[in-house]
Motif scaffolding. Structure first.
Motif, PDB file in Angstrom:
ATOM      1  N   LYS A   1       0.839  -1.207   0.000  1.00  0.00           N
ATOM      2  CA  LYS A   1       0.000   0.000   0.000  1.00  0.00           C
ATOM      3  C   LYS A   1       0.872   1.254   0.000  1.00  0.00           C
ATOM      4  CE  LYS A   1      -3.171   0.798   3.002  1.00  0.00           C
ATOM      5  NZ  LYS A   1      -3.945   0.771   4.278  1.00  0.00           N
ATOM      6  N   THR A   2       1.946   1.187   0.763  1.00  0.00           N
ATOM      7  CA  THR A   2       2.873   2.314   0.838  1.00  0.00           C
ATOM      8  C   THR A   2       3.502   2.576  -0.530  1.00  0.00           C
ATOM      9  OG1 THR A   2       3.354   1.898   3.170  1.00  0.00           O
ATOM     10  CG2 THR A   2       4.981   3.170   1.935  1.00  0.00           C
ATOM     11  N   GLN A   3       3.881   1.504  -1.218  1.00  0.00           N
ATOM     12  CA  GLN A   3       4.459   1.667  -2.553  1.00  0.00           C
ATOM     13  C   GLN A   3       3.441   2.286  -3.513  1.00  0.00           C
ATOM     14  OE1 GLN A   3       7.432  -0.631  -5.375  1.00  0.00           O
ATOM     15  NE2 GLN A   3       5.613  -1.892  -5.074  1.00  0.00           N
ATOM     16  N   GLU A   4       2.196   1.877  -3.421  1.00  0.00           N
ATOM     17  CA  GLU A   4       1.150   2.457  -4.275  1.00  0.00           C
ATOM     18  C   GLU A   4       1.046   3.963  -4.044  1.00  0.00           C
ATOM     19  OE1 GLU A   4      -2.510   0.396  -3.550  1.00  0.00           O
ATOM     20  OE2 GLU A   4      -1.678  -1.564  -4.135  1.00  0.00           O
ATOM     21  N   PHE A   5       1.118   4.363  -2.762  1.00  0.00           N
ATOM     22  CA  PHE A   5       1.070   5.790  -2.415  1.00  0.00           C
ATOM     23  C   PHE A   5       2.247   6.534  -3.045  1.00  0.00           C
ATOM     24  CE2 PHE A   5       3.481   8.494   0.604  1.00  0.00           C
ATOM     25  CZ  PHE A   5       2.746   9.665   0.494  1.00  0.00           C
ATOM     26  N   LEU A   6       3.433   5.959  -2.947  1.00  0.00           N
ATOM     27  CA  LEU A   6       4.637   6.604  -3.480  1.00  0.00           C
ATOM     28  C   LEU A   6       4.585   6.728  -4.998  1.00  0.00           C
ATOM     29  CD1 LEU A   6       7.265   4.749  -1.249  1.00  0.00           C
ATOM     30  CD2 LEU A   6       6.645   7.172  -1.079  1.00  0.00           C
ATOM     31  N   LEU A   7       4.133   5.672  -5.658  1.00  0.00           N
ATOM     32  CA  LEU A   7       4.032   5.692  -7.126  1.00  0.00           C
ATOM     33  C   LEU A   7       2.970   6.682  -7.595  1.00  0.00           C
ATOM     34  CD1 LEU A   7       4.284   1.833  -7.744  1.00  0.00           C
ATOM     35  CD2 LEU A   7       5.960   3.535  -8.533  1.00  0.00           C
ATOM     36  N   LYS A   8       1.823   6.632  -6.944  1.00  0.00           N
ATOM     37  CA  LYS A   8       0.685   7.467  -7.327  1.00  0.00           C
ATOM     38  C   LYS A   8       0.996   8.955  -7.184  1.00  0.00           C
ATOM     39  CE  LYS A   8      -4.241   8.044  -6.274  1.00  0.00           C
ATOM     40  NZ  LYS A   8      -5.357   7.580  -5.399  1.00  0.00           N
ATOM     41  N   ASN A   9       1.832   9.286  -6.189  1.00  0.00           N
ATOM     42  CA  ASN A   9       2.119  10.693  -5.923  1.00  0.00           C
ATOM     43  C   ASN A   9       3.449  11.155  -6.516  1.00  0.00           C
ATOM     44  OD1 ASN A   9      -0.043  11.892  -3.907  1.00  0.00           O
ATOM     45  ND2 ASN A   9       0.274   9.761  -3.354  1.00  0.00           N
ATOM     46  N   GLY A  10       3.992  10.339  -7.443  1.00  0.00           N
ATOM     47  CA  GLY A  10       5.187  10.721  -8.165  1.00  0.00           C
ATOM     48  C   GLY A  10       6.454  10.769  -7.328  1.00  0.00           C
ATOM     49  N   LEU A  11       6.422  10.111  -6.163  1.00  0.00           N
ATOM     50  CA  LEU A  11       7.588  10.105  -5.283  1.00  0.00           C
ATOM     51  C   LEU A  11       8.517   8.946  -5.603  1.00  0.00           C
ATOM     52  CD1 LEU A  11       5.618  10.865  -2.002  1.00  0.00           C
ATOM     53  CD2 LEU A  11       7.069  12.470  -3.256  1.00  0.00           C
ATOM     54  N   GLN A  12       7.988   7.932  -6.291  1.00  0.00           N
ATOM     55  CA  GLN A  12       8.766   6.755  -6.682  1.00  0.00           C
ATOM     56  C   GLN A  12       8.565   6.523  -8.172  1.00  0.00           C
ATOM     57  OE1 GLN A  12       7.756   3.224  -4.412  1.00  0.00           O
ATOM     58  NE2 GLN A  12       8.715   1.841  -5.854  1.00  0.00           N
ATOM     59  N   GLN A  13       9.652   6.257  -8.881  1.00  0.00           N
ATOM     60  CA  GLN A  13       9.569   6.103 -10.328  1.00  0.00           C
ATOM     61  C   GLN A  13       9.500   4.644 -10.766  1.00  0.00           C
ATOM     62  OE1 GLN A  13       9.107   9.010 -11.790  1.00  0.00           O
ATOM     63  NE2 GLN A  13       9.477   9.925  -9.777  1.00  0.00           N
ATOM     64  N   LYS A  14      10.241   3.786 -10.099  1.00  0.00           N
ATOM     65  CA  LYS A  14      10.347   2.389 -10.516  1.00  0.00           C
ATOM     66  C   LYS A  14       9.694   1.462  -9.494  1.00  0.00           C
ATOM     67  CE  LYS A  14      13.808  -1.177 -11.552  1.00  0.00           C
ATOM     68  NZ  LYS A  14      15.256  -1.499 -11.496  1.00  0.00           N
ATOM     69  N   GLU A  15       8.729   0.665  -9.952  1.00  0.00           N
ATOM     70  CA  GLU A  15       8.050  -0.266  -9.045  1.00  0.00           C
ATOM     71  C   GLU A  15       8.941  -1.473  -8.750  1.00  0.00           C
ATOM     72  OE1 GLU A  15       3.751  -2.626  -8.606  1.00  0.00           O
ATOM     73  OE2 GLU A  15       4.220  -1.485 -10.432  1.00  0.00           O
ATOM     74  N   ILE A  16       8.897  -1.948  -7.516  1.00  0.00           N
ATOM     75  CA  ILE A  16       9.662  -3.138  -7.121  1.00  0.00           C
ATOM     76  C   ILE A  16       8.709  -4.190  -6.555  1.00  0.00           C
ATOM     77  CG2 ILE A  16      11.777  -1.858  -6.639  1.00  0.00           C
ATOM     78  CD1 ILE A  16      11.034  -2.082  -3.636  1.00  0.00           C
ATOM     79  N   LYS A  17       9.191  -5.406  -6.445  1.00  0.00           N
ATOM     80  CA  LYS A  17       8.417  -6.455  -5.789  1.00  0.00           C
ATOM     81  C   LYS A  17       8.793  -6.438  -4.314  1.00  0.00           C
ATOM     82  CE  LYS A  17       7.230 -11.363  -6.028  1.00  0.00           C
ATOM     83  NZ  LYS A  17       7.529 -12.666  -6.655  1.00  0.00           N
ATOM     84  N   ILE A  18       7.838  -6.129  -3.466  1.00  0.00           N
ATOM     85  CA  ILE A  18       8.123  -5.963  -2.039  1.00  0.00           C
ATOM     86  C   ILE A  18       8.759  -7.211  -1.427  1.00  0.00           C
ATOM     87  CG2 ILE A  18       7.079  -5.599   0.241  1.00  0.00           C
ATOM     88  CD1 ILE A  18       7.231  -3.060  -1.497  1.00  0.00           C
ATOM     89  N   GLU A  19       8.297  -8.376  -1.843  1.00  0.00           N
ATOM     90  CA  GLU A  19       8.859  -9.622  -1.289  1.00  0.00           C
ATOM     91  C   GLU A  19      10.356  -9.745  -1.538  1.00  0.00           C
ATOM     92  OE1 GLU A  19       4.463 -10.414  -1.911  1.00  0.00           O
ATOM     93  OE2 GLU A  19       6.078  -9.390  -3.014  1.00  0.00           O
ATOM     94  N   ASP A  20      10.848  -9.108  -2.604  1.00  0.00           N
ATOM     95  CA  ASP A  20      12.266  -9.212  -2.955  1.00  0.00           C
ATOM     96  C   ASP A  20      13.173  -8.470  -1.980  1.00  0.00           C
ATOM     97  OD1 ASP A  20      11.636 -10.758  -5.113  1.00  0.00           O
ATOM     98  OD2 ASP A  20      11.842  -9.161  -6.613  1.00  0.00           O
TER      99      ASP A  20
END
Length: 320
Positions: free
Chosen positions: A297-316
């Motif tokens: 959920k945190t990653q979705e927030f970061l991506l949606k708000n332009g704070l993160q550019q590249k999505e990662i697999k959290i389990e990794d």
């Protein structure tokens, strides 16, 4: 004669093979002996009771001194600064890092692994105001709100606005640290502040009002991170680190009043206030399925708000 040469060749091969194995073994031992220092962060706020106890009781020092490994604490509170130091091999453990910072760093190529959850504390993260006209989150529309960008608190603001039919564009969000947000709230240059820990409690005790906290919005997941390289080379030291932390949590539960007394002196709160805040926290270090979902959920927030550019697999980025 040929047979003798063959036997000599076989003997030499065996000797060389044994030497190689011995050398490898020695090299492996040397690698362990090369660990003469462990560097970790010391972050006491919002109310990181385990770290406070571990530092004051020298828990890690006692665990590793028998191996002549020196333990050094570094008071670095900024998530980006912590992860930069980890990437530069200046730190081996980030002991209390926001889930947002861990995800952002990993998405930018920092080799890190989450080795345990440090805490969850939805009630410890708050949006606070001194403006009597703000009674519910819906009243934030058009208001100035100050707090640290790209953090759990920022995620709380966005989640609270969305839950009440608003967007971040409906408010004037001003990026500032917690101390600056407290000052701005007190001098009324902002209408609401994103605060956590003792700072939030002190402001509330002085007459300010909590409009929203993380309950039902964000868990406020804080994690402990190890350098991926260090974990790969020295898994046994990481296991011992986790063992010390586990024993610390047991110590807190078994010696609660003593732990609260030590903590209150370190964070500048009364013992009863410290106990009140402690009740907001869950220090269970086990990584649960719900924690992984919260990090997603945190990653979705970061991506949606332009704070993160590249999505990662959290389990990794979680230690297997």
């Amino acid at each position: 004669m040929i047979r003798g040469k063959k036997l000599l060749t076989l003997a030499l091969t065996a000797v060389i093979g044994a030497s190689v194995l011995t050398a490898c073994g020695e090299k492996k031992e040397a690698k362990k002996e090369n660990v003469t220092e462990i560097n970790m962060t010391y972050v006491k706020a919002p109310l990181n009771v385990p770290s406070i106890i571990e530092k004051q009781k020298k828990s890690f020092d006692k665990e590793f001194e028998k191996d002549k490994i020196n333990v050094k604490w570094h008071e670095i509170t900024s998530g980006p600064n912590q992860t930069q130091a980890l990437a530069a091999d200046e730190l081996q453990f980030l002991h209390a890092l926001g889930g947002t910072s861990a995800i952002l760093a990993a998405s930018n190529g920092v080799d890190l692994k989450i080795i345990n959850v440090y805490s969850r504390a939805p009630k410890a993260f708050m949006i606070i105001t001194r403006d009597d006209s703000i009674k519910t989150p819906k009243d934030f529309k058009g208001k100035k709100i100050g707090g640290p960008k790209g953090t759990v608190l920022h995620q709380l603001l966005v989640g609270t606005l969305e839950k009440n039919g608003l967007k971040q564009q409906d408010v004037e969000f001003i990026n500032m640290g917690i101390p600056d947000a407290v000052a701005a709230l007190n001098n009324k240059s902002i209408d609401a502040a994103l605060l956590a820990g003792p700072a939030a409690l002190k402001v509330v005790k002085s007459g300010a009002k909590v409009v929203a906290n993380g309950e039902g919005v964000v868990e406020g997941t804080i994690v402990t991170v190890a350098s991926g390289k260090f974990l790969k080379e020295h898994p046994e030291i990481v296991d011992r680190f986790k063992k010390v932390h586990k024993n610390t949590i047991k110590y807190i539960n078994d010696n609660f009043d003593e732990a609260m007394d030590m903590t209150s002196k370190e964070v500048g709160l009364g013992v009863e206030e410290t106990k009140e805040m402690y009740s907001w926290y869950d220090f269970d270090m086990n990584i649960k399925d719900e924690d992984i979902e919260e990090l997603k959920k945190t990653q979705e927030f970061l991506l949606k708000n332009g704070l993160q550019q590249k999505e990662i697999k959290i389990e990794d980025i979680i230690q297997k």
